[in-house]
Design a protein around this motif. Structure first.
Motif, short mmCIF file in Angstrom:
data_model
loop_
_atom_site.label_atom_id
_atom_site.label_comp_id
_atom_site.label_asym_id
_atom_site.label_seq_id
_atom_site.Cartn_x
_atom_site.Cartn_y
_atom_site.Cartn_z
N GLU A 151 0.83 -1.21 0.00
CA GLU A 151 0.00 0.00 0.00
C GLU A 151 0.87 1.26 0.00
O GLU A 151 0.61 2.21 -0.74
CB GLU A 151 -0.92 -0.01 1.22
N GLU A 152 1.91 1.26 0.83
CA GLU A 152 2.80 2.42 0.91
C GLU A 152 3.51 2.67 -0.42
O GLU A 152 3.70 3.83 -0.83
CB GLU A 152 3.84 2.19 2.01
N ILE A 153 3.86 1.60 -1.11
CA ILE A 153 4.54 1.72 -2.40
C ILE A 153 3.64 2.40 -3.42
O ILE A 153 4.04 3.35 -4.12
CB ILE A 153 4.97 0.33 -2.92
N PHE A 154 2.40 1.95 -3.51
CA PHE A 154 1.50 2.48 -4.53
C PHE A 154 0.99 3.89 -4.20
O PHE A 154 0.49 4.58 -5.08
CB PHE A 154 0.32 1.53 -4.75
N ASN A 155 1.13 4.29 -2.96
CA ASN A 155 0.73 5.65 -2.60
C ASN A 155 1.87 6.66 -2.75
O ASN A 155 1.69 7.85 -2.53
CB ASN A 155 0.21 5.69 -1.16
N SER A 156 3.06 6.19 -3.13
CA SER A 156 4.20 7.08 -3.31
C SER A 156 4.12 7.78 -4.66
O SER A 156 3.42 7.32 -5.56
CB SER A 156 5.51 6.29 -3.20
N PRO A 157 4.82 8.89 -4.84
CA PRO A 157 4.77 9.63 -6.12
C PRO A 157 5.26 8.80 -7.30
O PRO A 157 4.74 8.93 -8.41
CB PRO A 157 5.69 10.83 -5.87
N ASN A 158 6.26 7.97 -7.09
CA ASN A 158 6.80 7.12 -8.15
C ASN A 158 6.89 5.69 -7.63
O ASN A 158 7.92 5.27 -7.10
CB ASN A 158 8.18 7.61 -8.59
N PRO A 159 5.81 4.89 -7.77
CA PRO A 159 5.79 3.54 -7.20
C PRO A 159 6.92 2.64 -7.69
O PRO A 159 7.49 1.88 -6.90
CB PRO A 159 4.42 3.00 -7.63
N ALA A 160 7.25 2.71 -8.98
CA ALA A 160 8.31 1.85 -9.51
C ALA A 160 9.64 2.14 -8.81
O ALA A 160 10.36 1.23 -8.40
CB ALA A 160 8.46 2.04 -11.01
N LYS A 161 9.94 3.42 -8.64
CA LYS A 161 11.20 3.80 -7.99
C LYS A 161 11.18 3.46 -6.51
O LYS A 161 12.17 2.97 -5.96
CB LYS A 161 11.44 5.31 -8.20
N ALA A 162 10.05 3.70 -5.87
CA ALA A 162 9.94 3.42 -4.44
C ALA A 162 10.09 1.93 -4.14
O ALA A 162 10.62 1.54 -3.10
CB ALA A 162 8.60 3.92 -3.91
N SER A 163 9.65 1.10 -5.05
CA SER A 163 9.65 -0.35 -4.80
C SER A 163 11.04 -0.96 -4.85
O SER A 163 11.22 -2.08 -4.37
CB SER A 163 8.75 -1.05 -5.82
N ILE A 164 12.02 -0.27 -5.43
CA ILE A 164 13.35 -0.86 -5.53
C ILE A 164 14.33 -0.23 -4.54
O ILE A 164 15.52 -0.46 -4.62
CB ILE A 164 13.92 -0.74 -6.96
N LYS A 165 13.80 0.57 -3.61
CA LYS A 165 14.65 1.07 -2.54
C LYS A 165 15.07 -0.08 -1.64
O LYS A 165 14.39 -1.08 -1.53
CB LYS A 165 13.92 2.12 -1.70
#
Length: 532
Positions: free
Chosen positions: A501-515
């Motif tokens: 949920e937190e990933i998809f609510n971020s401004p750039n989900p693709a970028k957030a998911s690979i942190k």
């Protein structure tokens, strides 16, 4: 931010780049809450609970043989003169031949609309009902005296198999432990190739030995279509129910008992159990369960930016999985004899199965995104070479060019199977929120059915009209897929379903998911840092 007792000696930070400092440990692609829970010890993947879960999941795997069996079966028996003569079909096909194949795609699309049964009556009931319906459809097709009865039986086969094969991956996604979800759930669709191998081998053997014995050489393989569904139908009631479904129905203690037994090997106090129960209860309290009353209300799928993003990924991957050039088309490079085509298709299926099984494990090592990018790159290269060598065969009649083209069609199949086969029914469900998952799987089934329908009609026509340019077209299309995956696809490895949920609510989900996530133990004097 307050900490639970289980987290009091942990400090968790997100980092854009991979590095560790102090007492830190960097974990790639693992959510901070899951990382904290596992810091106290990862449950033994070969403990008694996990081994029992693997057995139950393996039983459900047999549901995925149904689509693979049917696709290979019809492609194989359609080349048998006994079959085409019995139903008065021309050897090269016509509209009636197209209906025989396309009715399966229509049944898939209609069957997808009944996935709400999984939220109403549980994940196991639609799997059972679907397998039972496939057995009925098999009896009808295997004894059909006319083409119309045969087509009707195929519709029932497709309709009921879709109900089962849509509920089964939904079940697999929800029953699998978070760290092994890619491997365990991904293994489900690899048995698509087992169905294909059984069907093609059955037709090959029957045609080789029974072609002069009336209609046995094509009716016998039709009867075999009920074997795997019968295994699933008899065993599914012994499997545990989805914990998310149980919590949604107010049966939290049953859900907890399943998590304790199968995710923590009997350890009632393991933080992984506490984490999953807490997240599932909060998510289901917030989102609720799908019912037949709100099934047709699609507004919940798009009401926020994050949900619209989820649906974009669901539909894109469902289309990519069926429309990436994944057809074994051998007649264009000089392979015209029935037995040779069957032999080569068996080899194609065996290679695909080996690649898919291997790939299912790598999804939890390399991650979904990296797997897709590597796979699509391999598809682009192999299709480009297959197009060039096919052109060489058409223009010169070179046997070497024909052999090279066949080889790279196989390379394409391996590249596709390695990443896409195992994730085809899994990734569209992973990226859905709990209340979206069943409805999202319905949309995924519809999109996959449409893409497959287009492929079924367009591929033969395109191959006849443009020849080797057919491969070139998909090479360019796969370039588009590569760019799309790189910029938009999120990484789901190492996270519970709720933590996305937190990933998809971020401004750039693709970028957030690979942190990356750094989990750092407290200082030597027993004090802990505050979370930032």
């Amino acid at each position: 931010m307050s900490q639970t007792p289980e987290e009091k000696d942990l400090h968790v930070e997100h980092h854009e780049h991979a590095h560790a400092h102090g007492h830190g440990k960097t974990i790639s692609g693992v959510d901070e809450h899951l990382a904290a829970a596992l810091e106290h010890g990862n449950p033994n993947a070969f403990g008694p609970g996990y081994l029992k879960l693997y057995f139950f999941c393996f039983l459900i795997f047999f549901a995925s043989t149904m689509n693979g069996f049917d696709g290979a079966l019809m492609g194989s028996i359609n080349a048998l003169p006994n079959y085409t003569n019995y139903y008065h079909l021309p050897p090269k096909g016509n509209s009636a031949t197209g209906i025989v194949f396309a009715i399966f795609n229509i049944g898939q699309m209609v069957g997808s609309l009944f996935i709400w049964l999984a939220d109403w009556k549980g994940r196991k009931l639609p799997i059972f009902a679907g397998c039972l319906g496939v057995i009925v459809g098999t009896i009808i097709t295997s004894t059909a005296p006319t083409l119309s009865v045969f087509v009707g039986g195929r519709f029932l086969l497709s309709f009921f198999s879709t109900i089962a094969t849509t509920a089964a991956p939904l079940y697999m996604i929800e029953i699998a432990p978070p760290l092994y979800r890619g491997t365990l759930a991904g293994m489900y669709n690899t048995l698509w190739y087992m169905g294909s191998i059984i069907a093609t081998s059955a037709v090959y053997g029957a045609n080789l030995n029974l072609s002069n014995d009336g209609q046995v050489n094509w009716r016998l393989p039709l009867w075999l279509q009920m074997v795997c569904p019968a295994i699933v139908m008899c065993g599914v009631w012994f499997c545990p129910e989805s914990p998310r479904y149980l919590i949604g129905k107010g049966r939290a203690e049953e859900a907890r008992a399943i998590l304790v037994k199968f995710h923590a090997n009997g350890d009632e106090n393991h933080p992984l159990v506490m984490l999953q129960m807490k997240e599932m209860e909060e998510a289901l309290q917030r989102e609720g369960m799908l019912t037949w009353r709100n099934f047709l209300d699609v507004r919940s799928l798009f009401r926020t930016r994050g949900r619209a993003y989820r649906m974009m990924l669901n539909m894109a991957f469902s289309w990519f999985g069926q429309f990436s050039g994944n057809k074994s088309l051998l007649s264009n490079v000089g392979i015209t004899t029935v037995n040779t085509q069957l032999e080569l298709n068996i080899v194609y299926s065996v290679l695909g199965y080996v690649a898919a099984v291997s790939g299912s494990r790598f999804h939890d090592i390399l991650g979904r995104r990296m797997m897709f990018l590597i796979s699509i790159s391999g598809m682009i290269i192999s299709l480009s070479i297959a197009a060039g060598t096919a052109a060489g065969y058409v223009n010169t009649g070179s046997i070497a060019s024909s052999s090279a083209s066949i080889a790279f069609i196989y390379v394409f199949g391996v590249s596709y199977s390695w990443a896409f086969t195992s994730m085809h029914p899994i990734y569209p469900g992973e990226v859905m929120a709990n209340d979206m998952r069943a409805k999202g799987m319905c949309i995924s089934g519809l999109v996959s059915g449409i893409a497959s329908f287009v492929n079924t009609f367009a591929a033969p026509v395109a191959l006849n009209n443009i020849g080797y340019w057919f491969y070139a077209f998909f090479a360019f299309w796969d370039c588009f897929e590569l760019v799309f995956v790189y910029f938009f696809f999120v990484e789901t490895k190492g996270r519970t379903l709720e933590e996305l949920e937190e990933i998809f609510n971020s401004p750039n989900p693709a970028k957030a998911s690979i942190k990356l996530v750094t989990v750092r133990a407290g200082s030597d004097d027993g004090s802990t840092d505050e979370k930032v």
